[in-house]
Write a protein that holds these residues in place. Structure first.
Motif, PDB file in Angstrom:
ATOM      1  N   UNK A  44      39.590  24.783   0.619  1.00  0.00           N
ATOM      2  CA  UNK A  44      40.448  24.007   1.516  1.00  0.00           C
ATOM      3  C   UNK A  44      41.352  23.065   0.746  1.00  0.00           C
ATOM      4  N   UNK A  45      42.522  22.800   1.316  1.00  0.00           N
ATOM      5  CA  UNK A  45      43.401  21.746   0.813  1.00  0.00           C
ATOM      6  C   UNK A  45      43.877  20.931   2.011  1.00  0.00           C
ATOM      7  N   UNK A  46      43.909  19.609   1.826  1.00  0.00           N
ATOM      8  CA  UNK A  46      44.373  18.676   2.850  1.00  0.00           C
ATOM      9  C   UNK A  46      45.458  17.820   2.214  1.00  0.00           C
ATOM     10  N   UNK A  47      46.574  17.661   2.915  1.00  0.00           N
ATOM     11  CA  UNK A  47      47.691  16.897   2.359  1.00  0.00           C
ATOM     12  C   UNK A  47      48.501  16.250   3.472  1.00  0.00           C
ATOM     13  N   UNK A  48      49.310  15.272   3.088  1.00  0.00           N
ATOM     14  CA  UNK A  48      50.194  14.600   4.038  1.00  0.00           C
ATOM     15  C   UNK A  48      51.384  15.486   4.357  1.00  0.00           C
ATOM     16  N   UNK A  49      51.816  15.433   5.599  1.00  0.00           N
ATOM     17  CA  UNK A  49      53.036  16.122   6.004  1.00  0.00           C
ATOM     18  C   UNK A  49      54.222  15.501   5.291  1.00  0.00           C
ATOM     19  N   UNK A  50      55.134  16.341   4.838  1.00  0.00           N
ATOM     20  CA  UNK A  50      56.365  15.869   4.209  1.00  0.00           C
ATOM     21  C   UNK A  50      57.332  15.320   5.265  1.00  0.00           C
ATOM     22  N   UNK A  51      57.134  15.736   6.512  1.00  0.00           N
ATOM     23  CA  UNK A  51      58.006  15.320   7.618  1.00  0.00           C
ATOM     24  C   UNK A  51      57.167  14.727   8.747  1.00  0.00           C
ATOM     25  N   UNK A  52      56.514  13.585   8.488  1.00  0.00           N
ATOM     26  CA  UNK A  52      55.610  13.032   9.504  1.00  0.00           C
ATOM     27  C   UNK A  52      56.354  12.417  10.673  1.00  0.00           C
ATOM     28  N   UNK A  53      55.803  12.613  11.833  1.00  0.00           N
ATOM     29  CA  UNK A  53      56.322  11.944  13.024  1.00  0.00           C
ATOM     30  C   UNK A  53      55.481  10.708  13.349  1.00  0.00           C
ATOM     31  N   UNK A  54      54.298  10.634  12.758  1.00  0.00           N
ATOM     32  CA  UNK A  54      53.410   9.477  12.910  1.00  0.00           C
ATOM     33  C   UNK A  54      52.754   9.200  11.560  1.00  0.00           C
ATOM     34  N   UNK A  55      52.431   7.945  11.265  1.00  0.00           N
ATOM     35  CA  UNK A  55      51.740   7.635  10.012  1.00  0.00           C
ATOM     36  C   UNK A  55      50.384   8.349   9.947  1.00  0.00           C
ATOM     37  N   UNK A  56      50.072   8.913   8.792  1.00  0.00           N
ATOM     38  CA  UNK A  56      48.795   9.584   8.593  1.00  0.00           C
ATOM     39  C   UNK A  56      48.788  11.045   8.978  1.00  0.00           C
ATOM     40  N   UNK A  57      49.941  11.604   9.266  1.00  0.00           N
ATOM     41  CA  UNK A  57      50.068  13.014   9.694  1.00  0.00           C
ATOM     42  C   UNK A  57      49.649  13.923   8.533  1.00  0.00           C
ATOM     43  N   UNK A  58      48.566  14.673   8.729  1.00  0.00           N
ATOM     44  CA  UNK A  58      48.010  15.532   7.678  1.00  0.00           C
ATOM     45  C   UNK A  58      47.989  16.993   8.094  1.00  0.00           C
ATOM     46  N   UNK A  59      47.902  17.862   7.100  1.00  0.00           N
ATOM     47  CA  UNK A  59      47.685  19.284   7.322  1.00  0.00           C
ATOM     48  C   UNK A  59      46.422  19.706   6.586  1.00  0.00           C
ATOM     49  N   UNK A  60      45.640  20.564   7.232  1.00  0.00           N
ATOM     50  CA  UNK A  60      44.398  21.100   6.676  1.00  0.00           C
ATOM     51  C   UNK A  60      44.545  22.613   6.634  1.00  0.00           C
ATOM     52  N   UNK A  61      44.359  23.204   5.442  1.00  0.00           N
ATOM     53  CA  UNK A  61      44.642  24.631   5.261  1.00  0.00           C
ATOM     54  C   UNK A  61      43.573  25.296   4.399  1.00  0.00           C
ATOM     55  N   UNK A  62      43.309  26.572   4.665  1.00  0.00           N
ATOM     56  CA  UNK A  62      42.509  27.312   3.685  1.00  0.00           C
ATOM     57  C   UNK A  62      43.356  27.511   2.432  1.00  0.00           C
ATOM     58  N   UNK A  63      42.739  27.476   1.265  1.00  0.00           N
ATOM     59  CA  UNK A  63      43.491  27.685   0.022  1.00  0.00           C
ATOM     60  C   UNK A  63      44.015  29.120  -0.054  1.00  0.00           C
ATOM     61  N   UNK A  64      43.188  30.053   0.363  1.00  0.00           N
ATOM     62  CA  UNK A  64      43.615  31.454   0.355  1.00  0.00           C
ATOM     63  C   UNK A  64      44.612  31.673   1.486  1.00  0.00           C
ATOM     64  N   UNK A  65      45.646  32.453   1.223  1.00  0.00           N
ATOM     65  CA  UNK A  65      46.663  32.710   2.248  1.00  0.00           C
ATOM     66  C   UNK A  65      46.042  33.530   3.370  1.00  0.00           C
TER      67      UNK A  65
END
Length: 169
Positions: A44-65
């Motif tokens: 897994x990878x978790x990171x901040x959105x580059x285009x947040x609409x609210x503070x703390x906007x994150x994305x959670x993704x599997x590392x494998x495509x």
């Protein structure tokens, strides 16, 4: 809530429809795909959105495509990913004065096909008409935060994430 700045949705849509997968690029450390990371492990990878609409906007993704939640992930993989969404939700509640945590999966085969979950804290006190989809839509603008502000936000969320993960039963 912080004021939003206009967002060029047309340019963004063209960009995501014509470029390679930005999540895979981030995982491969492509500088063009840089995002502020919160957490990562072998799955897994978790990171901040580059285009947040609210503070703390994150994305959670599997590392494998992976593209299809129903067909590309086993139940165990999905549950492990959702466990991280839950830990992140608890971390976001502890960092932000969040009334609610929004969680949704977006993307399509035409753009942003890498499976990802948006995990977004809704601050307390946001008027009802500015909540839910309105709060998440870039059409209503995005927050402009400096690199330093993003670094500090990522640090705070990561610290809370690790604390919440350590407190899991």
């Amino acid at each position: 809530m912080t004021d939003r700045q206009p967002f060029d949705l047309r340019a963004y849509m063209h960009d995501i429809a014509t470029r390679p997968c930005f999540i895979c690029g981030l995982i491969d450390n492509d500088p063009a795909c840089f995002h502020h990371r919160i957490f990562e492990d072998d799955e897994t990878i978790i990171f901040l959105s580059k285009y947040p609409t609210l503070p703390g906007y994150c994305l959670v993704c599997p590392r494998e495509h992976r593209e299809d939640l129903a067909q590309d992930m086993s139940t165990d993989e999905y549950l492990r990913l959702q466990e991280k969404v839950h830990v992140l939700s608890r971390a976001l509640k502890s960092v932000f004065d969040a009334e609610r945590i929004y969680v949704l999966s977006l993307g399509s085969q035409q753009a942003n096909s890498h499976l990802h979950f948006h995990v977004v804290p809704l601050p307390s006190g946001v008027p009802l008409e500015e909540q839910q989809y309105h709060a998440l839509m870039a059409e209503h603008g995005v927050l402009q935060m400096s690199h330093g502000e993003m670094v500090e936000m990522a640090r705070q969320i990561a610290e809370a994430y690790h604390a919440e993960g350590a407190n899991r039963c």
